[in-house]
Design a protein around this motif. Sequence first.
Motif, PDB file in Angstrom:
ATOM      1  N   ILE A   1     -96.314  18.788   5.976  1.00 46.50           N
ATOM      2  CA  ILE A   1     -97.471  18.881   6.833  1.00 46.50           C
ATOM      3  C   ILE A   1     -98.149  20.006   6.688  1.00 46.50           C
ATOM      4  CG2 ILE A   1     -98.466  18.612   9.045  1.00 46.50           C
ATOM      5  CD1 ILE A   1     -96.482  16.248   9.702  1.00 46.50           C
ATOM      6  N   LEU A   2     -97.171  21.436   6.624  1.00 49.56           N
ATOM      7  CA  LEU A   2     -97.897  22.466   6.673  1.00 49.56           C
ATOM      8  C   LEU A   2     -98.095  23.035   5.359  1.00 49.56           C
ATOM      9  CD1 LEU A   2     -96.216  24.743   9.398  1.00 49.56           C
ATOM     10  CD2 LEU A   2     -98.589  23.977   9.096  1.00 49.56           C
ATOM     11  N   THR A   3     -98.914  22.405   4.719  1.00 46.66           N
ATOM     12  CA  THR A   3     -99.363  22.648   3.017  1.00 46.66           C
ATOM     13  C   THR A   3    -100.801  22.721   2.835  1.00 46.66           C
ATOM     14  OG1 THR A   3     -99.008  20.171   2.292  1.00 46.66           O
ATOM     15  CG2 THR A   3     -97.108  21.832   2.201  1.00 46.66           C
TER      16      THR A   3
ATOM     17  N   PHE B   1    -105.925  24.923  10.980  1.00 50.46           N
ATOM     18  CA  PHE B   1    -104.892  26.216  11.138  1.00 50.46           C
ATOM     19  C   PHE B   1    -105.401  26.923   9.627  1.00 50.46           C
ATOM     20  CE2 PHE B   1    -100.566  27.368   9.869  1.00 50.46           C
ATOM     21  CZ  PHE B   1    -100.377  28.056  10.951  1.00 50.46           C
ATOM     22  N   THR B   2    -106.088  26.387   8.642  1.00 44.83           N
ATOM     23  CA  THR B   2    -106.295  26.928   7.212  1.00 44.83           C
ATOM     24  C   THR B   2    -106.956  28.335   7.687  1.00 44.83           C
ATOM     25  OG1 THR B   2    -106.271  24.909   6.200  1.00 44.83           O
ATOM     26  CG2 THR B   2    -107.301  26.854   5.071  1.00 44.83           C
TER      27      THR B   2
ATOM     28  N   LEU C   1    -106.787  30.392  10.172  1.00 42.71           N
ATOM     29  CA  LEU C   1    -105.574  31.549  10.550  1.00 42.71           C
ATOM     30  C   LEU C   1    -105.234  31.977   9.138  1.00 42.71           C
ATOM     31  CD1 LEU C   1    -104.191  30.120  13.641  1.00 42.71           C
ATOM     32  CD2 LEU C   1    -105.947  31.832  13.572  1.00 42.71           C
ATOM     33  N   ALA C   2    -104.675  31.142   8.435  1.00 44.04           N
ATOM     34  CA  ALA C   2    -104.038  31.585   7.101  1.00 44.04           C
ATOM     35  C   ALA C   2    -105.060  32.409   6.165  1.00 44.04           C
ATOM     36  CB  ALA C   2    -103.776  30.418   6.450  1.00 44.04           C
ATOM     37  N   LYS C   3    -106.175  31.867   6.232  1.00 44.36           N
ATOM     38  CA  LYS C   3    -107.309  32.674   5.445  1.00 44.36           C
ATOM     39  C   LYS C   3    -107.569  34.261   6.023  1.00 44.36           C
ATOM     40  CE  LYS C   3    -109.708  28.907   3.307  1.00 44.36           C
ATOM     41  NZ  LYS C   3    -111.106  27.855   3.249  1.00 44.36           N
ATOM     42  N   LYS C   4    -107.541  34.201   7.164  1.00 46.29           N
ATOM     43  CA  LYS C   4    -107.583  35.476   7.870  1.00 46.29           C
ATOM     44  C   LYS C   4    -106.453  36.305   7.569  1.00 46.29           C
ATOM     45  CE  LYS C   4    -107.189  35.824  12.643  1.00 46.29           C
ATOM     46  NZ  LYS C   4    -107.430  35.685  13.905  1.00 46.29           N
ATOM     47  N   LYS C   5    -105.477  35.820   7.347  1.00 41.89           N
ATOM     48  CA  LYS C   5    -104.387  36.689   7.111  1.00 41.89           C
ATOM     49  C   LYS C   5    -104.224  36.788   5.658  1.00 41.89           C
ATOM     50  CE  LYS C   5    -100.629  38.827   8.617  1.00 41.89           C
ATOM     51  NZ  LYS C   5    -100.720  40.128   9.336  1.00 41.89           N
ATOM     52  N   GLY C   6    -104.913  36.158   4.702  1.00 40.63           N
ATOM     53  CA  GLY C   6    -104.703  36.352   3.469  1.00 40.63           C
ATOM     54  C   GLY C   6    -103.689  35.593   2.705  1.00 40.63           C
ATOM     55  N   CYS C   7    -103.160  34.301   2.945  1.00 41.69           N
ATOM     56  CA  CYS C   7    -102.105  33.637   2.710  1.00 41.69           C
ATOM     57  C   CYS C   7    -102.463  32.396   2.614  1.00 41.69           C
ATOM     58  CB  CYS C   7    -100.667  34.086   3.486  1.00 41.69           C
ATOM     59  SG  CYS C   7    -100.841  33.598   5.016  1.00 41.69           S
TER      60      CYS C   7
END
Length: 342
Positions: A217-219, A255-256, A258-264
């Motif tokens: 799911i977390l992909t 949630f993506t 948050l990932a983009k904000k972290k650069g991952c």
Amino acid sequence: MPAKPILRRLGKNGPLVPALGLGLMGASLTFYGNMLEDEERFKLYDRALELGQTFWDTSDQYGDSEEHVGKWFKKTGKRDQIFIASKYGFVKGGKYLETDSSYEYTKQACDRSLKALGVDQIDLYYIHSVNPETPIEETMRALKELQEEGKIKYIGLSMVSSATLRRAVKISPVAAVQTEYSVLSRVIEGPGGTDLLAACRELGVAVVAATPLGRGILTQNFGEASVEEGDARPQMLPQFQAENRERNAKVVAQFTALAKKKGCTVSQLGLAWLLKQGDDIFAIPGTKKIKYLEQNWDSQDVVLSDAEEKEIRAFFDENPLSGPTMPEQLGHYRFRDTKELN
């Protein structure tokens, strides 16, 4: 450059092994769709070793996984570079999800796994699922003897309650407990999961997080990806079924950000969150593709502050997924107790 491995001690007196291991179920079973051909699997193993991802997790239930890893050991001569974990307890060729954790079956299963892997010793040997009718003391006595005989190096338990763990360590030290744990599923942190995380910490037992990405799911492309032929998740797992999948895909899409904000990537952020939970936490994401193997490995370069960890936790508190992680009829397998020893 690939991330350098984060090494952690496996349990109170265990060895230093990579905090990020490799789950081999998906490469050798059709649960996640078509399994890999022999040479593709060999390439996956080769790349994992190159990266330093040398903590491998298999089971006698994962199709021909043990035999295939054994072929790789024989082909490469690199057995000594891998910390191999395997599991037993679900009866091979038995009824659906039939379990046997008796003294006799424990001994027999270990001998079969040693032969399949082509090794003299298994580094970490788990009881995959206990039979509630067999006292855990009986199972542990067999595992302790296997340890004394040099057939296994460390003892592990999987899908047990904290009460079962407490009884087990009275017979022999337990290096690790493998259990469902991810930012999506934190039940082991509280009473619903028998406070298993707290018990492990009190007893000096490592936690090996199975399904650290929520079984896929977390992909980044969850919700967009078409289901591969043979993939059992939409039939088996409530969170993947039509009535829940659309809602869950929207949560992951949010949630993506948050990932983009972290650069991952989403998966990297999920793994980084898990590794942030403590030096006693290990994760064993599985994959069939080298690009995702490398991507998961690079999650070790994602460093989260305490505030970022709390933000991620709060996000899923406010946006829980729809549906349980397992079918209702299988939920009782997660935190099993065994009957008392007479």
